[in-house]
Design a protein around this motif. Structure first.
Motif, PDB file in Angstrom:
ATOM      1  N   LEU A 195       0.832  -1.194   0.000  1.00  0.00           N
ATOM      2  CA  LEU A 195       0.000   0.000   0.000  1.00  0.00           C
ATOM      3  C   LEU A 195       0.869   1.247   0.000  1.00  0.00           C
ATOM      4  O   LEU A 195       1.864   1.315   0.719  1.00  0.00           O
ATOM      5  N   GLU A 196       0.496   2.214  -0.790  1.00  0.00           N
ATOM      6  CA  GLU A 196       1.174   3.509  -0.790  1.00  0.00           C
ATOM      7  C   GLU A 196       0.529   4.384   0.277  1.00  0.00           C
ATOM      8  O   GLU A 196      -0.690   4.396   0.422  1.00  0.00           O
ATOM      9  N   THR A 197       1.347   5.107   1.018  1.00  0.00           N
ATOM     10  CA  THR A 197       0.829   5.943   2.087  1.00  0.00           C
ATOM     11  C   THR A 197       1.641   7.234   2.174  1.00  0.00           C
ATOM     12  O   THR A 197       2.788   7.284   1.751  1.00  0.00           O
ATOM     13  N   SER A 198       1.017   8.227   2.729  1.00  0.00           N
ATOM     14  CA  SER A 198       1.727   9.489   2.945  1.00  0.00           C
ATOM     15  C   SER A 198       2.227   9.598   4.383  1.00  0.00           C
ATOM     16  O   SER A 198       2.826  10.598   4.757  1.00  0.00           O
ATOM     17  N   ALA A 199       1.998   8.553   5.179  1.00  0.00           N
ATOM     18  CA  ALA A 199       2.454   8.554   6.573  1.00  0.00           C
ATOM     19  C   ALA A 199       3.978   8.475   6.617  1.00  0.00           C
ATOM     20  O   ALA A 199       4.620   7.966   5.704  1.00  0.00           O
ATOM     21  N   THR A 200       4.551   8.990   7.680  1.00  0.00           N
ATOM     22  CA  THR A 200       5.993   8.944   7.852  1.00  0.00           C
ATOM     23  C   THR A 200       6.441   7.508   8.082  1.00  0.00           C
ATOM     24  O   THR A 200       5.883   6.806   8.927  1.00  0.00           O
ATOM     25  N   HIS A 201       7.447   7.096   7.351  1.00  0.00           N
ATOM     26  CA  HIS A 201       7.955   5.735   7.479  1.00  0.00           C
ATOM     27  C   HIS A 201       8.655   5.562   8.823  1.00  0.00           C
ATOM     28  O   HIS A 201       9.313   6.484   9.314  1.00  0.00           O
ATOM     29  N   PRO A 202       8.566   4.370   9.419  1.00  0.00           N
ATOM     30  CA  PRO A 202       9.312   4.136  10.656  1.00  0.00           C
ATOM     31  C   PRO A 202      10.803   3.989  10.351  1.00  0.00           C
ATOM     32  O   PRO A 202      11.199   3.697   9.227  1.00  0.00           O
ATOM     33  N   THR A 203      11.610   4.164  11.347  1.00  0.00           N
ATOM     34  CA  THR A 203      13.056   4.044  11.178  1.00  0.00           C
ATOM     35  C   THR A 203      13.453   2.578  11.236  1.00  0.00           C
ATOM     36  O   THR A 203      13.069   1.859  12.153  1.00  0.00           O
ATOM     37  N   PHE A 204      14.220   2.140  10.245  1.00  0.00           N
ATOM     38  CA  PHE A 204      14.757   0.782  10.229  1.00  0.00           C
ATOM     39  C   PHE A 204      16.267   0.887  10.132  1.00  0.00           C
ATOM     40  O   PHE A 204      16.797   1.432   9.169  1.00  0.00           O
ATOM     41  N   LEU A 205      16.948   0.408  11.137  1.00  0.00           N
ATOM     42  CA  LEU A 205      18.404   0.470  11.175  1.00  0.00           C
ATOM     43  C   LEU A 205      18.953  -0.954  11.213  1.00  0.00           C
ATOM     44  O   LEU A 205      18.985  -1.585  12.278  1.00  0.00           O
ATOM     45  N   PRO A 206      19.374  -1.479  10.063  1.00  0.00           N
ATOM     46  CA  PRO A 206      19.916  -2.838  10.071  1.00  0.00           C
ATOM     47  C   PRO A 206      21.229  -2.880  10.847  1.00  0.00           C
ATOM     48  O   PRO A 206      22.057  -1.972  10.735  1.00  0.00           O
ATOM     49  N   THR A 207      21.398  -3.914  11.660  1.00  0.00           N
ATOM     50  CA  THR A 207      22.612  -4.055  12.453  1.00  0.00           C
ATOM     51  C   THR A 207      23.169  -5.466  12.297  1.00  0.00           C
ATOM     52  O   THR A 207      22.443  -6.393  11.939  1.00  0.00           O
ATOM     53  N   SER A 208      24.435  -5.603  12.592  1.00  0.00           N
ATOM     54  CA  SER A 208      25.077  -6.921  12.632  1.00  0.00           C
ATOM     55  C   SER A 208      25.406  -7.225  14.093  1.00  0.00           C
ATOM     56  O   SER A 208      25.136  -6.420  14.988  1.00  0.00           O
ATOM     57  N   ASP A 209      26.023  -8.366  14.330  1.00  0.00           N
ATOM     58  CA  ASP A 209      26.418  -8.690  15.702  1.00  0.00           C
ATOM     59  C   ASP A 209      27.400  -7.664  16.247  1.00  0.00           C
ATOM     60  O   ASP A 209      27.353  -7.315  17.430  1.00  0.00           O
ATOM     61  N   PHE A 210      28.277  -7.177  15.396  1.00  0.00           N
ATOM     62  CA  PHE A 210      29.280  -6.201  15.829  1.00  0.00           C
ATOM     63  C   PHE A 210      28.648  -4.836  16.124  1.00  0.00           C
ATOM     64  O   PHE A 210      28.957  -4.200  17.136  1.00  0.00           O
ATOM     65  N   THR A 211      27.766  -4.365  15.256  1.00  0.00           N
ATOM     66  CA  THR A 211      27.220  -3.011  15.401  1.00  0.00           C
ATOM     67  C   THR A 211      26.025  -2.916  16.344  1.00  0.00           C
ATOM     68  O   THR A 211      25.635  -1.816  16.717  1.00  0.00           O
ATOM     69  N   SER A 212      25.438  -4.042  16.740  1.00  0.00           N
ATOM     70  CA  SER A 212      24.218  -3.974  17.555  1.00  0.00           C
ATOM     71  C   SER A 212      24.458  -3.332  18.920  1.00  0.00           C
ATOM     72  O   SER A 212      23.596  -2.618  19.431  1.00  0.00           O
ATOM     73  N   GLY A 213      25.612  -3.555  19.527  1.00  0.00           N
ATOM     74  CA  GLY A 213      25.909  -2.931  20.821  1.00  0.00           C
ATOM     75  C   GLY A 213      26.016  -1.424  20.714  1.00  0.00           C
ATOM     76  O   GLY A 213      25.489  -0.691  21.560  1.00  0.00           O
ATOM     77  N   PHE A 214      26.686  -0.954  19.669  1.00  0.00           N
ATOM     78  CA  PHE A 214      26.808   0.490  19.454  1.00  0.00           C
ATOM     79  C   PHE A 214      25.446   1.112  19.152  1.00  0.00           C
ATOM     80  O   PHE A 214      25.130   2.194  19.629  1.00  0.00           O
TER      81      PHE A 214
END
Length: 107
Positions: free
Chosen positions: A63-82
């Motif tokens: 669905l197309e929407t004009s609502a603000t998209h949520p933030t998605f920050l992909p992380t790895s095992d190394f970057t998840s702590g930071f």
């Protein structure tokens, strides 16, 4: 029996997040997901329907929407702590630079 009870509670909690369409006798769900994960979701839903013995297929609509998209920050095992450290101060809005990158360099 404790495992069975916890599993049943988790199932009922998940079903409570859905809405039930009485006319078509189906559950309806809406949510956000990364575009790259769309095929994985379709495949997983189809496999789950086949495993459950359902004759009907699953339908996934984009669905197309004009609502603000949520933030998605992909992380790895190394970057998840930071990233966890950065998220304690706040999550960046959609389209902003991820400050987790700077945290990796500075720590």
């Amino acid at each position: 029996w404790k495992y069975a009870l916890l599993r049943e509670q988790a199932t009922l909690h998940s079903l409570n997040l859905l809405s039930f369409d009485i006319k078509r006798a189906v559950f309806v769900a809406e949510g956000w997901l990364p575009t790259a994960e769309l095929e994985k979701v379709r495949t997983a839903l189809s496999l789950a329907a086949r495993k459950a013995g359902r004759g009907s297929s699953t339908i996934v609509n984009v669905l197309e929407t004009s609502a603000t998209h949520p933030t998605f920050l992909p992380t790895s095992d190394f970057t998840s702590g930071f990233q966890g450290l950065v998220n304690t101060y706040g999550t960046p809005r959609y389209g902003e630079v991820n400050p987790g990158c700077f945290a990796i360099v500075l720590f």
